[in-house]
Scaffold this motif. Structure first.
Motif, PDB file in Angstrom:
ATOM      1  N   LYS A 181      20.345 -56.689 -55.713  1.00 22.44           N
ATOM      2  CA  LYS A 181      18.888 -56.662 -55.638  1.00 22.44           C
ATOM      3  C   LYS A 181      18.310 -58.073 -55.517  1.00 22.44           C
ATOM      4  CE  LYS A 181      18.170 -52.234 -55.918  1.00 22.44           C
ATOM      5  NZ  LYS A 181      17.529 -51.494 -54.789  1.00 22.44           N
ATOM      6  N   VAL A 182      19.088 -59.069 -55.908  1.00 19.02           N
ATOM      7  CA  VAL A 182      18.627 -60.449 -55.754  1.00 19.02           C
ATOM      8  C   VAL A 182      18.494 -60.772 -54.274  1.00 19.02           C
ATOM      9  CG1 VAL A 182      19.072 -62.866 -56.317  1.00 19.02           C
ATOM     10  CG2 VAL A 182      19.797 -61.064 -57.904  1.00 19.02           C
ATOM     11  N   ALA A 183      19.533 -60.472 -53.503  1.00 22.86           N
ATOM     12  CA  ALA A 183      19.469 -60.709 -52.060  1.00 22.86           C
ATOM     13  C   ALA A 183      18.401 -59.845 -51.408  1.00 22.86           C
ATOM     14  CB  ALA A 183      20.834 -60.438 -51.426  1.00 22.86           C
ATOM     15  N   GLU A 184      18.312 -58.595 -51.839  1.00 24.25           N
ATOM     16  CA  GLU A 184      17.316 -57.689 -51.250  1.00 24.25           C
ATOM     17  C   GLU A 184      15.896 -58.205 -51.460  1.00 24.25           C
ATOM     18  OE1 GLU A 184      15.900 -53.332 -52.467  1.00 24.25           O
ATOM     19  OE2 GLU A 184      17.981 -53.396 -51.722  1.00 24.25           O
ATOM     20  N   ALA A 185      15.676 -58.900 -52.581  1.00 24.11           N
ATOM     21  CA  ALA A 185      14.336 -59.417 -52.872  1.00 24.11           C
ATOM     22  C   ALA A 185      13.872 -60.417 -51.817  1.00 24.11           C
ATOM     23  CB  ALA A 185      14.310 -60.061 -54.256  1.00 24.11           C
ATOM     24  N   PHE A 186      14.790 -61.173 -51.239  1.00 23.98           N
ATOM     25  CA  PHE A 186      14.410 -62.100 -50.173  1.00 23.98           C
ATOM     26  C   PHE A 186      13.852 -61.333 -48.977  1.00 23.98           C
ATOM     27  CE2 PHE A 186      17.467 -65.013 -52.278  1.00 23.98           C
ATOM     28  CZ  PHE A 186      16.693 -66.162 -52.319  1.00 23.98           C
ATOM     29  N   VAL A 187      14.530 -60.253 -48.606  1.00 22.37           N
ATOM     30  CA  VAL A 187      14.072 -59.452 -47.470  1.00 22.37           C
ATOM     31  C   VAL A 187      12.723 -58.816 -47.791  1.00 22.37           C
ATOM     32  CG1 VAL A 187      14.608 -57.484 -45.979  1.00 22.37           C
ATOM     33  CG2 VAL A 187      16.439 -59.038 -46.708  1.00 22.37           C
ATOM     34  N   GLU A 188      12.591 -58.273 -48.999  1.00 23.79           N
ATOM     35  CA  GLU A 188      11.328 -57.648 -49.402  1.00 23.79           C
ATOM     36  C   GLU A 188      10.170 -58.632 -49.345  1.00 23.79           C
ATOM     37  OE1 GLU A 188      12.251 -55.999 -53.279  1.00 23.79           O
ATOM     38  OE2 GLU A 188      12.158 -53.986 -52.418  1.00 23.79           O
ATOM     39  N   ALA A 189      10.448 -59.915 -49.612  1.00 22.10           N
ATOM     40  CA  ALA A 189       9.390 -60.917 -49.638  1.00 22.10           C
ATOM     41  C   ALA A 189       8.826 -61.197 -48.251  1.00 22.10           C
ATOM     42  CB  ALA A 189       9.920 -62.210 -50.258  1.00 22.10           C
ATOM     43  N   TYR A 190       9.606 -60.919 -47.200  1.00 23.38           N
ATOM     44  CA  TYR A 190       9.190 -61.285 -45.844  1.00 23.38           C
ATOM     45  C   TYR A 190       8.996 -60.088 -44.919  1.00 23.38           C
ATOM     46  CZ  TYR A 190      10.501 -66.034 -47.199  1.00 23.38           C
ATOM     47  OH  TYR A 190      10.588 -67.243 -47.820  1.00 23.38           O
ATOM     48  N   ALA A 191       9.741 -59.008 -45.135  1.00 26.06           N
ATOM     49  CA  ALA A 191       9.709 -57.882 -44.202  1.00 26.06           C
ATOM     50  C   ALA A 191       8.559 -56.934 -44.538  1.00 26.06           C
ATOM     51  CB  ALA A 191      11.034 -57.130 -44.239  1.00 26.06           C
ATOM     52  N   VAL A 192       8.003 -56.326 -43.526  1.00 25.90           N
ATOM     53  CA  VAL A 192       6.988 -55.291 -43.707  1.00 25.90           C
ATOM     54  C   VAL A 192       7.708 -53.965 -43.918  1.00 25.90           C
ATOM     55  CG1 VAL A 192       5.076 -54.052 -42.640  1.00 25.90           C
ATOM     56  CG2 VAL A 192       5.338 -56.522 -42.262  1.00 25.90           C
ATOM     57  N   LYS A 193       7.341 -53.253 -44.985  1.00 27.82           N
ATOM     58  CA  LYS A 193       7.964 -51.966 -45.246  1.00 27.82           C
ATOM     59  C   LYS A 193       7.427 -50.920 -44.284  1.00 27.82           C
ATOM     60  CE  LYS A 193       9.506 -52.296 -50.026  1.00 27.82           C
ATOM     61  NZ  LYS A 193       9.498 -51.662 -51.357  1.00 27.82           N
TER      62      LYS A 193
END
Length: 252
Positions: A181-193
């Motif tokens: 989830k640490v790595a996933e948080a980087f994607v969540e910070a930039y990607a539009v859901k």
């Protein structure tokens, strides 16, 4: 969280400098996307006798990654490229030539063929034959959670899959880190859901993930990440990743 990780992490490596992004070391890492053909109905097949055997390239498809391990579904690329990156001479491959000619109307109307009519049977992207044999992590484009899957060097990715290759990482260790989830948080910070909270794991977002120098990880953390990846244990991956990034817990 992403800014905090990028700027001030510690962890088993003891570094307090900004961490490099995945694929940020061009001489050692690469993030990319699988091949686009412009005519999947022509270029993709499950018929292993359709054309000459050396013109069939086993392909990794999104459905092959569903379980978390790679299970080939039998899809091939009808491959018009030589190992050197040139289009094959169709006169040397009569079955391939006949197949492409049968579908020439569909192939010739593609923009890439209209632009280069003498190369009408090319795919949009070239095949990089070196990629097939390299161990790589595959990522489906759209997923609720980050979903790295290891290809040991057997298949070529379709364009709905993104990939990471590296000259310095053990891919199971990197896979464990990226499963967290640490790595996933980087994607969540930039990607539009997308609808239904689906995330896009495209190359531009994977490149936002910051990772430590693999040589700075302790042996115990490397083992923990690799084991978590093998078992698809997201909780164990997060526990090891928090140590590596020097965090006590995942911020809200």
């Amino acid at each position: 969280m992403a800014g905090r990780l990028a700027g001030e992490t510690g962890g088993s490596g003891g570094t307090h400098r900004a961490l490099p992004a995945v694929g940020g070391r061009q001489d050692r890492d690469r993030v990319g996307i699988g091949i686009a053909t412009g005519a999947d109905k022509v270029f993709l097949t499950k018929d292993g006798s359709l054309v000459e055997n050396d013109r069939l390239l086993p392909m990794a498809m999104v459905r092959d990654t569903t379980s978390g391990s790679l299970h080939w579904s039998g899809t091939y690329l009808v491959n018009p490229w030589t190992a050197e990156g040139d289009l094959v001479d169709l006169s040397a491959y009569p079955r391939l030539a006949a197949y492409f000619e049968e579908h020439s109307a569909a192939l010739r109307k593609r923009y890439v063929a209209v632009k280069q009519p003498e190369r009408w049977y090319k795919t949009i992207d070239k095949v990089d034959h070196r990629l097939t044999r390299r161990p790589k992590l595959l990522f489906p484009d759209m997923k609720l959670t980050i979903h790295p899957v290891l290809d040991q060097g057997e298949l070529y990715p379709h364009h709905n899959l993104y990939f990471i290759v590296s000259d310095v990482w053990d891919m199971r260790v990197l896979g464990g880190l990226l499963l967290s989830k640490v790595a996933e948080a980087f994607v969540e910070a930039y990607a539009v859901k997308m609808r239904g909270e689906t995330l896009r794991f495209q190359a531009q977002y994977l490149r936002k993930i910051r990772v430590p120098d693999p040589g700075a990880l302790s042996k115990s953390d490397r083992n923990a990440l690799a084991e978590a990846f093998d078992k698809r244990d997201v909780a164990a991956a997060a526990e090891a990743a928090l140590r590596v990034y020097g965090l006590a817990e995942l911020p809200d």
